[in-house]
Design a protein around this motif. Structure first.
Motif, mmCIF file in Angstrom:
data_model
loop_
_atom_site.group_PDB
_atom_site.id
_atom_site.type_symbol
_atom_site.label_atom_id
_atom_site.label_comp_id
_atom_site.label_asym_id
_atom_site.label_seq_id
_atom_site.Cartn_x
_atom_site.Cartn_y
_atom_site.Cartn_z
ATOM 1 N N GLY A 10 6.169 -18.193 24.781
ATOM 2 C CA GLY A 10 5.849 -18.661 26.326
ATOM 3 C C GLY A 10 5.780 -17.472 27.120
ATOM 4 O O GLY A 10 5.015 -17.401 27.983
ATOM 5 N N ALA A 30 -1.291 -0.212 25.704
ATOM 6 C CA ALA A 30 -1.969 -0.352 24.520
ATOM 7 C C ALA A 30 -1.080 0.107 23.228
ATOM 8 O O ALA A 30 -0.198 0.781 23.529
ATOM 9 C CB ALA A 30 -3.195 0.312 24.621
ATOM 10 N N ALA A 31 -1.207 -0.393 21.967
ATOM 11 C CA ALA A 31 -0.719 -0.037 20.827
ATOM 12 C C ALA A 31 -0.610 1.523 20.770
ATOM 13 O O ALA A 31 -1.642 2.077 21.396
ATOM 14 C CB ALA A 31 -1.464 -0.766 19.800
ATOM 15 N N PHE A 46 -7.585 -8.645 22.555
ATOM 16 C CA PHE A 46 -7.313 -7.359 22.753
ATOM 17 C C PHE A 46 -8.498 -6.669 23.536
ATOM 18 O O PHE A 46 -8.169 -6.052 24.611
ATOM 19 C CB PHE A 46 -7.132 -6.543 21.601
ATOM 20 N N PHE A 73 10.921 -12.618 19.258
ATOM 21 C CA PHE A 73 10.949 -10.975 18.899
ATOM 22 C C PHE A 73 12.414 -10.691 19.269
ATOM 23 O O PHE A 73 13.015 -11.301 20.371
ATOM 24 C CB PHE A 73 9.818 -10.411 19.994
ATOM 25 N N HIS A 132 -5.243 -13.027 25.392
ATOM 26 C CA HIS A 132 -5.589 -11.540 25.202
ATOM 27 C C HIS A 132 -6.121 -11.316 23.981
ATOM 28 O O HIS A 132 -5.587 -10.857 23.143
ATOM 29 C CB HIS A 132 -4.124 -10.874 25.446
ATOM 30 N N ALA A 148 0.769 -8.208 28.686
ATOM 31 C CA ALA A 148 0.731 -7.982 27.254
ATOM 32 C C ALA A 148 2.080 -8.758 26.827
ATOM 33 O O ALA A 148 2.097 -9.952 25.794
ATOM 34 C CB ALA A 148 1.104 -6.704 26.635
ATOM 35 N N PHE A 149 3.174 -8.723 27.330
ATOM 36 C CA PHE A 149 4.557 -9.407 27.355
ATOM 37 C C PHE A 149 4.842 -9.649 29.027
ATOM 38 O O PHE A 149 4.637 -8.658 29.643
ATOM 39 C CB PHE A 149 5.522 -9.078 26.646
ATOM 40 N N ASN A 176 -0.070 -6.814 12.964
ATOM 41 C CA ASN A 176 0.262 -6.583 14.280
ATOM 42 C C ASN A 176 1.496 -5.599 14.726
ATOM 43 O O ASN A 176 2.452 -5.839 15.545
ATOM 44 C CB ASN A 176 0.626 -7.876 15.115
ATOM 45 N N LEU A 215 12.028 -22.645 24.820
ATOM 46 C CA LEU A 215 11.351 -22.000 23.527
ATOM 47 C C LEU A 215 12.485 -20.953 22.813
ATOM 48 O O LEU A 215 13.211 -20.372 23.771
ATOM 49 C CB LEU A 215 10.256 -21.256 24.013
ATOM 50 N N CYS A 218 -5.729 -2.071 22.930
ATOM 51 C CA CYS A 218 -5.893 -3.071 24.286
ATOM 52 C C CYS A 218 -6.613 -2.446 25.207
ATOM 53 O O CYS A 218 -6.669 -3.008 26.141
ATOM 54 C CB CYS A 218 -4.433 -3.486 24.405
ATOM 55 N N MET A 235 4.481 -5.316 17.950
ATOM 56 C CA MET A 235 4.276 -4.976 19.285
ATOM 57 C C MET A 235 5.244 -5.648 20.264
ATOM 58 O O MET A 235 6.168 -5.088 21.164
ATOM 59 C CB MET A 235 2.938 -5.289 20.246
ATOM 60 N N THR A 281 1.741 -13.022 25.325
ATOM 61 C CA THR A 281 0.598 -13.436 24.965
ATOM 62 C C THR A 281 0.568 -13.651 23.385
ATOM 63 O O THR A 281 1.038 -13.382 22.626
ATOM 64 C CB THR A 281 -0.377 -12.285 25.233
ATOM 65 N N LEU A 286 5.183 0.287 25.022
ATOM 66 C CA LEU A 286 4.206 0.052 26.062
ATOM 67 C C LEU A 286 4.609 0.490 27.367
ATOM 68 O O LEU A 286 4.064 -0.092 28.514
ATOM 69 C CB LEU A 286 4.008 -1.517 25.968
HETATM 70 C C1 ACO Z 1 -0.993 -4.027 24.198
HETATM 71 C C2 ACO Z 1 -0.593 -5.293 24.299
HETATM 72 O O1 ACO Z 1 -1.290 -6.142 24.419
HETATM 73 S S1 ACO Z 1 0.537 -5.651 23.030
HETATM 74 C C3 ACO Z 1 0.362 -7.558 22.638
HETATM 75 C C4 ACO Z 1 -0.627 -7.861 21.537
HETATM 76 N N1 ACO Z 1 -0.389 -9.190 21.244
HETATM 77 C C5 ACO Z 1 0.508 -9.463 20.478
HETATM 78 O O2 ACO Z 1 1.326 -8.710 20.013
HETATM 79 C C6 ACO Z 1 0.568 -10.924 20.087
HETATM 80 C C7 ACO Z 1 1.995 -11.607 20.235
HETATM 81 N N2 ACO Z 1 1.886 -13.025 19.859
HETATM 82 C C8 ACO Z 1 2.229 -13.589 18.820
HETATM 83 O O3 ACO Z 1 2.318 -12.757 17.663
HETATM 84 C C9 ACO Z 1 2.228 -15.001 18.724
HETATM 85 O O4 ACO Z 1 1.381 -15.561 19.380
HETATM 86 C C10 ACO Z 1 3.813 -15.386 18.808
HETATM 87 C C11 ACO Z 1 4.531 -15.058 17.600
HETATM 88 C C12 ACO Z 1 4.397 -14.953 20.304
HETATM 89 C C13 ACO Z 1 3.672 -17.028 18.892
HETATM 90 O O5 ACO Z 1 3.097 -17.556 17.665
HETATM 91 P P1 ACO Z 1 3.326 -19.189 17.391
HETATM 92 O O6 ACO Z 1 4.665 -19.473 17.016
HETATM 93 O O7 ACO Z 1 2.230 -19.586 16.388
HETATM 94 O O8 ACO Z 1 3.061 -19.985 18.805
HETATM 95 P P2 ACO Z 1 2.821 -21.265 19.186
HETATM 96 O O9 ACO Z 1 1.520 -21.502 19.656
HETATM 97 O O10 ACO Z 1 2.871 -21.935 17.864
HETATM 98 O O11 ACO Z 1 3.840 -21.594 20.250
HETATM 99 C C14 ACO Z 1 5.388 -21.794 19.790
HETATM 100 C C15 ACO Z 1 5.680 -22.901 20.503
HETATM 101 O O12 ACO Z 1 5.946 -22.402 21.944
HETATM 102 C C16 ACO Z 1 5.228 -23.764 23.025
HETATM 103 N N3 ACO Z 1 4.885 -22.785 24.115
HETATM 104 C C17 ACO Z 1 4.041 -21.938 24.259
HETATM 105 N N4 ACO Z 1 3.535 -21.478 25.171
HETATM 106 C C18 ACO Z 1 4.332 -22.453 26.107
HETATM 107 C C19 ACO Z 1 4.448 -22.464 27.438
HETATM 108 N N5 ACO Z 1 3.667 -21.750 28.462
HETATM 109 N N6 ACO Z 1 5.169 -23.488 27.809
HETATM 110 C C20 ACO Z 1 5.717 -24.387 27.042
HETATM 111 N N7 ACO Z 1 5.652 -24.370 25.943
HETATM 112 C C21 ACO Z 1 4.826 -23.314 25.580
HETATM 113 C C22 ACO Z 1 4.230 -24.402 21.949
HETATM 114 O O13 ACO Z 1 3.818 -25.338 22.464
HETATM 115 C C23 ACO Z 1 4.794 -24.221 20.585
HETATM 116 O O14 ACO Z 1 5.830 -25.386 20.678
HETATM 117 P P3 ACO Z 1 5.941 -26.006 19.406
HETATM 118 O O15 ACO Z 1 6.467 -25.086 18.379
HETATM 119 O O16 ACO Z 1 6.936 -27.263 20.017
HETATM 120 O O17 ACO Z 1 4.495 -26.826 18.836
#
Ligand code: ACO
Length: 436
Positions: free
Chosen positions: A268, A424-425, A395, A257, A393, A346-347, A178, A253, A102, A187, A271, A317
């Motif tokens: 929510g 970053a990772a 990456f 994790f 995000h 990131a989170f 991931n 929600l 990242c 992550m 990222t 992180l």
């Molecule tokens: C260094 C770094 O940056 S490390 C970070 C690297 N990035 C990551 O690791 C990515 C992490 N993220 C992920 O793995 C995935 O996006 C997850 C696991 C968090 C979520 O995946 P999904 O379950 O597919 O998410 P999805 O988009 O379906 O959202 C789940 C629910 O939350 C709801 N939601 C998400 N954001 C919001 C919000 N801001 N407000 C209200 N509801 C929300 C969605 O509407 C959905 O609801 P539903 O199930 O009723 O439809």
């Protein structure tokens, strides 16, 4: 006496300040939504060409284009150069690939800035792109080895003998994970441990997430996001943005994790997996003057850090928490000497644990070797135009988004200083300071 190579004056060494001229990006999109058919190269070319057009660089050679993607297809081994060849820049522009998870985008900017600072190039562009929708799938190791064996075989009999070793189980693809190879934890699950250790509440995380959405929504309403390359594939805005996010809605929600009662990280306040690209133009003052470009801000310093998350000595992180104090010490600055803080979300838990660590006397003494804590920041100066929780995000594209955002903020203010912090990772982090 005749001048010889040995008696000649030493070669000239230069250190110059480096201007951020401007940056842009395509709107970011949630994985498997609107950019399912877009490749890394297409997205990066769009971000690069946006910049080339805006700054009148069509057909021109810039010093260097440094860019990268975290997830790359094998065909993208020379992604940056191929992007230049497909762009409006002169094909005489050299390019090279960069990858630090990242931190890829910010590292690309630092590499270009260093070359400008040392007088090796006058201008350069840093870029980053990623797609989790068009993720590279590889064949599994066993099938790959059989195919290589078949390829090496001298005759048909040998090839057939090799291919007969293929079993249905070998056909399962090897997809990017991931998760950290050394811990097997994603992550999110890694950060969930740190979030719990630091006692960061669900409410605090949801509040940070809601603020990110509100700040990004406001920036669109104000017309601040006017430098996005739009429409890109018909998209005008980051499609992860939910202006109506509230702590109450986010509280509903389910945690995704961590485990059990202490699990507080949700879709929510994390990222989402996403797709997008960004690019940033950097130049020397002389080059800016030559082109009539107004520098938005200047790169002042940068620092990287890495932590031992494998043994569990530190959270995956947490590296930026170590990098920032080293850079502050070098610059004679305090954590409070900033007008803007751009901390990659990131989170929400990652941002909040970093801030909590800087406020904590024990952490600052035992882990950073400081007499007193770095202290709190003014939260109204944090991610004022939204950050990764709202924009999403992709990456390698996040570094460019953040550098461009901060430079623009400093230019509008006309003075001041901003801090960048990107985890970053691999337990690494890159931080930087920009000044107006
Ligand atoms: C260094 C770094 O940056 S490390 C970070 C690297 N990035 C990551 O690791 C990515 C992490 N993220 C992920 O793995 C995935 O996006 C997850 C696991 C968090 C979520 O995946 P999904 O379950 O597919 O998410 P999805 O988009 O379906 O959202 C789940 C629910 O939350 C709801 N939601 C998400 N954001 C919001 C919000 N801001 N407000 C209200 N509801 C929300 C969605 O509407 C959905 O609801 P539903 O199930 O009723 O439809």
């Amino acid at each position: 006496m005749a001048e010889t190579p040995a008696t000649k004056a030493p070669a000239k060494q230069t250190v110059r300040r480096v201007a951020v001229i401007g940056g842009n990006r395509i709107p970011f999109a949630r994985s498997n939504s609107v950019y399912t058919n877009a490749s890394n190269q297409e997205m990066l070319t769009a971000a690069l060409d946006g910049l080339v057009t805006r700054y009148g660089l069509e057909g021109e050679r810039v010093g260097e284009f440094a860019a990268g993607a975290v997830l790359k297809h094998s065909r993208d081994f020379n992604l940056a150069r191929e992007t230049v060849l497909g762009s409006k820049l002169s094909p005489d522009t050299p390019a090279f690939d960069v990858q630090q998870a990242c931190d890829t985008g910010i590292q690309a900017a630092i590499l270009v800035a260093n070359k400008i600072s040392l007088g090796k190039i006058e201008s350069g562009i840093a870029g980053g792109t990623d797609t989790t929708s068009d993720a590279p799938l590889a064949i599994g190791d066993k099938l790959r080895k059989i195919l290589l064996e078949a390829n090496r075989a001298k005759d048909t009999k040998g090839r057939v003998a090799a291919l007969l070793k293929v079993r249905p189980a070998h056909l399962a693809p090897d997809q990017p994970r991931n998760s950290e190879p050394r811990t097997g934890l994603s992550m999110g699950d890694s950060q969930a441990i740190t979030t719990l250790e630091w006692g960061i509440t669900r409410e605090a995380q949801d509040e940070l997430a809601a603020t990110s959405h509100h700040n990004l929504a406001k920036s669109y309403d104000e017309g601040w996001q006017d430098d996005l390359v739009t429409p890109f594939l018909g998209v005008e805005k980051d499609n992860n943005l939910r202006p109506d996010s509230t702590v109450e809605k986010l509280a509903k929600l389910k945690p995704v994790f961590g485990r059990g009662e202490g699990a507080t990280m949700t879709a929510g306040n994390s990222t989402p997996l996403s797709d997008g690209a960004s690019a940033v133009l950097l130049a020397s003052d002389d080059e800016a003057k030559k082109h009539g470009w107004t520098p938005l801000a200047y790169f002042v310093d940068y620092e990287t850090a890495a932590v031992d998350y494998v043994s569990g000595a530190e959270g995956l992180l947490m590296a930026p928490a170590y990098a920032v104090p080293r850079m502050l010490e070098r610059q004679g600055l305090t954590l409070q000497d900033f007008d803007f803080y751009e901390i990659h979300e990131a989170f929400a838990g990652q941002v909040l644990t970093t801030l909590a660590a800087w406020e904590d006397a024990d952490f600052c003494k035992q882990k950073l070797g400081l007499d007193k804590p770095l202290g709190s920041i003014d939260r109204s100066k944090l991610n004022v135009k939204g950050s990764s929780l709202a924009t999403a995000h992709p990456f390698a594209a996040t570094g460019g988004r953040i550098v461009a955002n901060l430079a623009k903020l400093l230019h509008e203010k006309g003075s001041g200083r901003g801090l960048i912090s990107i985890c970053a990772a691999g337990g690494q982090g890159v931080v930087a300071i920009l000044e107006a």
